[in-house]
Design a protein around this motif. Structure first.
Motif, PDB file in Angstrom:
ATOM      1  N   VAL A 155      44.547  45.349  47.871  1.00  0.00           N
ATOM      2  CA  VAL A 155      44.956  44.411  48.926  1.00  0.00           C
ATOM      3  C   VAL A 155      45.092  43.025  48.311  1.00  0.00           C
ATOM      4  N   ASP A 156      46.050  42.252  48.811  1.00  0.00           N
ATOM      5  CA  ASP A 156      46.253  40.894  48.316  1.00  0.00           C
ATOM      6  C   ASP A 156      45.009  40.052  48.597  1.00  0.00           C
ATOM      7  N   GLY A 157      44.590  39.303  47.595  1.00  0.00           N
ATOM      8  CA  GLY A 157      43.465  38.404  47.779  1.00  0.00           C
ATOM      9  C   GLY A 157      42.146  38.932  47.252  1.00  0.00           C
ATOM     10  N   ILE A 158      42.111  40.208  46.838  1.00  0.00           N
ATOM     11  CA  ILE A 158      40.881  40.785  46.279  1.00  0.00           C
ATOM     12  C   ILE A 158      41.248  41.518  44.997  1.00  0.00           C
ATOM     13  N   GLN A 159      40.605  41.140  43.897  1.00  0.00           N
ATOM     14  CA  GLN A 159      40.870  41.775  42.606  1.00  0.00           C
ATOM     15  C   GLN A 159      40.223  43.156  42.539  1.00  0.00           C
ATOM     16  N   ILE A 160      40.944  44.129  41.992  1.00  0.00           N
ATOM     17  CA  ILE A 160      40.405  45.475  41.813  1.00  0.00           C
ATOM     18  C   ILE A 160      39.834  45.621  40.406  1.00  0.00           C
ATOM     19  N   VAL A 161      38.656  46.239  40.334  1.00  0.00           N
ATOM     20  CA  VAL A 161      38.071  46.638  39.057  1.00  0.00           C
ATOM     21  C   VAL A 161      37.847  48.139  39.133  1.00  0.00           C
ATOM     22  N   ALA A 162      38.645  48.916  38.398  1.00  0.00           N
ATOM     23  CA  ALA A 162      38.546  50.373  38.488  1.00  0.00           C
ATOM     24  C   ALA A 162      39.159  51.019  37.259  1.00  0.00           C
ATOM     25  N   TYR A 308      27.868  49.736  35.169  1.00  0.00           N
ATOM     26  CA  TYR A 308      27.226  48.454  34.846  1.00  0.00           C
ATOM     27  C   TYR A 308      28.288  47.430  34.432  1.00  0.00           C
ATOM     28  N   ASP A 309      29.172  47.828  33.512  1.00  0.00           N
ATOM     29  CA  ASP A 309      30.224  46.908  33.069  1.00  0.00           C
ATOM     30  C   ASP A 309      31.158  46.531  34.214  1.00  0.00           C
ATOM     31  N   GLN A 310      31.415  47.487  35.112  1.00  0.00           N
ATOM     32  CA  GLN A 310      32.270  47.175  36.251  1.00  0.00           C
ATOM     33  C   GLN A 310      31.575  46.194  37.204  1.00  0.00           C
ATOM     34  N   GLY A 311      30.259  46.297  37.310  1.00  0.00           N
ATOM     35  CA  GLY A 311      29.506  45.322  38.098  1.00  0.00           C
ATOM     36  C   GLY A 311      29.591  43.935  37.493  1.00  0.00           C
ATOM     37  N   VAL A 312      29.476  43.867  36.166  1.00  0.00           N
ATOM     38  CA  VAL A 312      29.612  42.581  35.469  1.00  0.00           C
ATOM     39  C   VAL A 312      30.997  41.990  35.722  1.00  0.00           C
ATOM     40  N   ALA A 313      32.021  42.824  35.625  1.00  0.00           N
ATOM     41  CA  ALA A 313      33.392  42.343  35.813  1.00  0.00           C
ATOM     42  C   ALA A 313      33.612  41.825  37.227  1.00  0.00           C
ATOM     43  N   ALA A 323      39.477  35.158  36.100  1.00  0.00           N
ATOM     44  CA  ALA A 323      40.423  35.540  37.158  1.00  0.00           C
ATOM     45  C   ALA A 323      40.774  37.017  37.091  1.00  0.00           C
ATOM     46  N   THR A 324      40.817  37.586  35.898  1.00  0.00           N
ATOM     47  CA  THR A 324      41.172  38.991  35.726  1.00  0.00           C
ATOM     48  C   THR A 324      40.298  39.617  34.650  1.00  0.00           C
ATOM     49  N   VAL A 325      40.242  40.939  34.645  1.00  0.00           N
ATOM     50  CA  VAL A 325      39.495  41.668  33.622  1.00  0.00           C
ATOM     51  C   VAL A 325      40.324  42.866  33.174  1.00  0.00           C
ATOM     52  N   ALA A 326      39.971  43.421  32.022  1.00  0.00           N
ATOM     53  CA  ALA A 326      40.680  44.594  31.510  1.00  0.00           C
ATOM     54  C   ALA A 326      40.332  45.820  32.345  1.00  0.00           C
TER      55      ALA A 326
END
Length: 336
Positions: A155-162, A308-313, A323-326
């Motif tokens: 969704v626009d406005g929320i970054q996805i980490v997956a 754990y790494d996804q929590g950090v991101a 602003a972004t992560v890999a």
């Protein structure tokens, strides 16, 4: 007993100083002479004044120094589910490193979920996976604060980490289907209604993005192996617990014909896989997801990823540190 709230002005009058001197005594003590500071603190003690309201001060400063974590689960899930605990450990590490507070905000589909989010005194939000129709998402976006979500939706406005769940699911299912005659999928819930039961090759109506992507990967592998996805049994668990996995498998067995009894179970988590092992014993091959200690002890294949790494991101984004992560990495660990 006098119930009147003691203010900074009351302390200033009692000590015979300006209100700004009282403020500096608590917030910038080096700017106040020692004798004056002692006089202010003595006056505050006589009046029962504990100091400036930290909430009011944070609102004036425009920052609370807190991160909010929105769980689409009951609050105890954060402590009982191993992967949720690992994810929160990553979030907590960012808070420790940056001297931030952590506020847990349960979101279980109740009418007050949105209001709880709107009233949260936090600088940013970390969200656990939910579906696109969850009104909490709009409530987060409206605040204008930075936010990141583990697993989606997009969704626009929320970054996805997956991680790439579809590709990972294709890999583990392809591995498990080699030589299999009667595979059974053991799935996370499809949506917030958390229906549980036995279905066949679902292709629509799956709202949770993690569940949807993993089912898509399983379907890819089934079809690549020459199987018929529309006839592939999928047992759906309500919760990600070992006990739910056991109960779901036991219920599914009664709904399968004799020639459909599983010789392989492909589960969406290590907890569900362990429940399948409890129900079926060691004669049926099982696989899980997350490569937890449970997978290692029971010796079944699993997808390795770092919650754990996804929590950090997620926390780094919510705290405004990046602003972004890999895209998170994953790998297939073969056992058994």
């Amino acid at each position: 007993m006098n119930s009147k709230r003691v203010t900074m002005r009351d302390v200033a009058a009692e000590a015979g100083v300006a209100p700004m001197t009282v403020s500096y005594t608590y917030t910038r003590p080096t700017r106040v002479a020692a004798a004056t500071r002692d006089r202010v603190l003595a006056a505050a003690a006589r009046l029962g004044y504990a100091g400036p309201d930290p909430v009011a001060r944070s609102l004036r400063n425009g920052a609370t120094r807190n991160l909010g974590v929105i769980l689409g689960e009951r609050l105890n899930y954060a402590f009982e589910d191993p992967q949720a605990a690992r994810f929160l450990a990553g979030v907590s590490q960012v808070c420790v490193d940056n001297r931030l507070g952590l506020v847990l905000i349960p979101s279980t589909g109740n009418s007050d979920d949105v209001e709880r989010v709107r009233e949260a005194a936090v600088d940013g939000f970390v969200l656990w996976t939910t579906d696109a129709a969850d009104p909490v998402l709009d409530a987060v976006i409206v605040t204008g604060r930075p936010a990141a979500i583990q697993g989606g939706p997009d969704v626009d406005g929320i970054q996805i980490v997956a991680a790439d769940d579809r590709e990972a699911a294709r890999a583990v299912a392809g591995h498990m289907l080699a030589g299999a005659v009667s595979p059974l999928i053991l799935s996370h819930p499809f949506d917030r209604e958390r229906w549980t039961g036995l279905t066949r090759g679902p292709s629509a109506g799956v709202a949770f993005p993690v569940t949807r992507d993993r089912l898509a990967g399983f379907r890819d592998a089934v079809e690549q192996s020459g199987g018929d996805w529309a006839e592939t049994p999928v047992a759906v668990a309500a919760r990600n617990t070992r006990e739910d996995g056991r109960r779901t498998i036991e219920a599914a067995l009664s709904g399968l014909d004799a020639d459909e009894q599983p010789d392989v179970v492909i589960a969406m988590s290590d907890q569900l896989a362990a429940g399948a092992r409890d129900a079926l014993g060691a004669s049926v091959r099982i696989s899980g997801w997350d490569d937890s200690e449970t997978a290692q002890v029971l010796g079944f294949s699993s997808i390795r990823q770092s919650l754990y790494d996804q929590g950090v991101a997620c926390a780094s984004i919510a705290a405004g540190l990046t602003a972004t992560v890999a895209v998170p990495a994953w790998s297939l660990v073969r056992r058994g």
